[in-house]
Design a protein around this motif. Structure first.
Motif, PDB file in Angstrom:
ATOM      1  N   THR A  78      -7.318  -0.248   1.473  1.00 16.83           N
ATOM      2  CA  THR A  78      -6.683  -0.713   2.607  1.00 16.83           C
ATOM      3  C   THR A  78      -6.236  -2.010   2.648  1.00 16.83           C
ATOM      4  O   THR A  78      -5.332  -2.216   3.599  1.00 16.83           O
ATOM      5  CB  THR A  78      -7.937  -0.476   3.798  1.00 16.83           C
ATOM      6  N   ALA A  79      -6.685  -2.976   1.825  1.00 12.62           N
ATOM      7  CA  ALA A  79      -6.145  -4.316   1.770  1.00 12.62           C
ATOM      8  C   ALA A  79      -6.413  -5.341   3.059  1.00 12.62           C
ATOM      9  O   ALA A  79      -5.509  -6.087   3.310  1.00 12.62           O
ATOM     10  CB  ALA A  79      -4.677  -4.517   1.138  1.00 12.62           C
ATOM     11  N   GLY A  80      -7.459  -4.432   3.833  1.00 11.84           N
ATOM     12  CA  GLY A  80      -7.314  -5.255   5.139  1.00 11.84           C
ATOM     13  C   GLY A  80      -7.545  -6.775   5.228  1.00 11.84           C
ATOM     14  O   GLY A  80      -6.910  -7.488   5.956  1.00 11.84           O
TER      15      GLY A  80
ATOM     16  N   HIS B  71       2.308  -3.955   3.218  1.00 11.34           N
ATOM     17  CA  HIS B  71       2.130  -3.003   2.038  1.00 11.34           C
ATOM     18  C   HIS B  71       3.366  -2.952   1.369  1.00 11.34           C
ATOM     19  O   HIS B  71       4.469  -2.753   1.837  1.00 11.34           O
ATOM     20  CB  HIS B  71       1.496  -1.734   2.514  1.00 11.34           C
ATOM     21  N   GLN B  72       3.122  -2.764  -0.068  1.00  8.23           N
ATOM     22  CA  GLN B  72       4.586  -2.299  -0.665  1.00  8.23           C
ATOM     23  C   GLN B  72       4.095  -1.312  -1.653  1.00  8.23           C
ATOM     24  O   GLN B  72       3.447  -1.671  -2.935  1.00  8.23           O
ATOM     25  CB  GLN B  72       5.337  -3.636  -1.351  1.00  8.23           C
ATOM     26  N   GLY B  73       4.131  -0.172  -1.521  1.00  8.07           N
ATOM     27  CA  GLY B  73       3.447   0.960  -2.150  1.00  8.07           C
ATOM     28  C   GLY B  73       1.854   0.793  -2.131  1.00  8.07           C
ATOM     29  O   GLY B  73       1.286   0.510  -1.350  1.00  8.07           O
ATOM     30  N   GLU B  74       1.290   0.643  -3.567  1.00 12.49           N
ATOM     31  CA  GLU B  74      -0.213   0.460  -3.543  1.00 12.49           C
ATOM     32  C   GLU B  74      -0.262  -1.028  -3.560  1.00 12.49           C
ATOM     33  O   GLU B  74      -1.647  -1.539  -3.642  1.00 12.49           O
ATOM     34  CB  GLU B  74      -0.660   0.863  -4.819  1.00 12.49           C
TER      35      GLU B  74
ATOM     36  N   VAL C 134       4.956 -13.227  -3.136  1.00 18.13           N
ATOM     37  CA  VAL C 134       4.220 -12.946  -4.319  1.00 18.13           C
ATOM     38  C   VAL C 134       3.586 -11.434  -4.098  1.00 18.13           C
ATOM     39  O   VAL C 134       3.665 -10.890  -2.921  1.00 18.13           O
ATOM     40  CB  VAL C 134       3.154 -13.729  -4.277  1.00 18.13           C
ATOM     41  N   LYS C 135       3.567 -10.673  -5.083  1.00 16.27           N
ATOM     42  CA  LYS C 135       2.989  -9.312  -5.402  1.00 16.27           C
ATOM     43  C   LYS C 135       1.549  -9.365  -5.587  1.00 16.27           C
ATOM     44  O   LYS C 135       1.179 -10.049  -6.434  1.00 16.27           O
ATOM     45  CB  LYS C 135       3.775  -8.428  -6.137  1.00 16.27           C
ATOM     46  N   ILE C 136       0.688  -8.746  -4.715  1.00 19.96           N
ATOM     47  CA  ILE C 136      -0.596  -8.790  -4.994  1.00 19.96           C
ATOM     48  C   ILE C 136      -1.142  -7.396  -5.259  1.00 19.96           C
ATOM     49  O   ILE C 136      -0.833  -6.424  -4.527  1.00 19.96           O
ATOM     50  CB  ILE C 136      -1.603  -9.509  -3.786  1.00 19.96           C
TER      51      ILE C 136
END
Length: 183
Positions: free
Chosen positions: A35-37, A65-68, A27-29
């Motif tokens: 930072t999405a830590g 990470h996948q880009g932003e 899934v893409k979030i």
């Protein structure tokens, strides 16, 4: 899911599922943090579908990470069709699973509700929220009695920078600022 079946009391919304990624059920979030830590470290996620009463537990097997964005493989999602059904789900993780920050850094959610005092000891209100103007975060400070719909007319906007913010004492629940009552 890794052993936890009851709904945790410290869930924090950290992003939303924007779609499927690839054919294997990833899934893409879209994360709310740059930072999405929490998304990258928490093993257990809770997904809340728009019409659902309670979030559903999911075990994160892998994420990156996948880009932003962040892409993740969840144990309960076996293929692309299952991943596509999660589009729009809010992603929540336990606050206790957030990565530890250095002493001079703070999660915004931990600042909300702290009392704000100036150097003279005057109470300016509490942190009602924060916003980012691109250069730095800004504290939205107002009295507790101000209704949310009236906040923009009664708030003080204090740049969250060292020049104005002198001390953040989370234990005492107080932020000390160099900011006058007449600002």
């Amino acid at each position: 899911m890794s052993g936890q079946l009851s709904l945790p009391s410290d869930l924090v919304e950290v992003g939303y599922v924007s779609g499927a990624f690839g054919l294997q059920g990833w899934v893409k979030i879209h994360p709310y943090s740059s930072t999405a830590g929490a998304l990258l470290e928490a093993k257990d996620w809770w997904l809340a579908m728009p019409a659902a009463i309670e979030p559903v537990p999911m075990q994160r097997l892998s994420s990156k990470h996948q880009g932003e964005d962040v892409v993740a493989k969840l144990a309960e999602v076996v293929d692309r069709s299952a991943a596509e059904k999660l589009k729009g789900a809010l992603v929540k993780v336990c606050r206790s699973d957030f990565p530890t920050l250095p002493d001079d850094e703070f999660y915004w959610l931990d600042l909300i509700g702290l009392a704000v005092l100036n150097l003279q000891g005057d109470r300016l209100g509490i942190v009602r929220g924060l916003m980012d103007n691109g250069a730095h975060p800004i504290l939205r400070v107002a009295d507790e009695s101000v209704a949310e719909q009236d906040l923009s007319r009664h708030e003080r906007l204090i740049p969250f920078v060292e020049h104005f913010v002198k001390v953040v004492d989370q234990t005492a629940g107080v932020i000390t600022v160099d900011w006058g009552l007449d600002f």
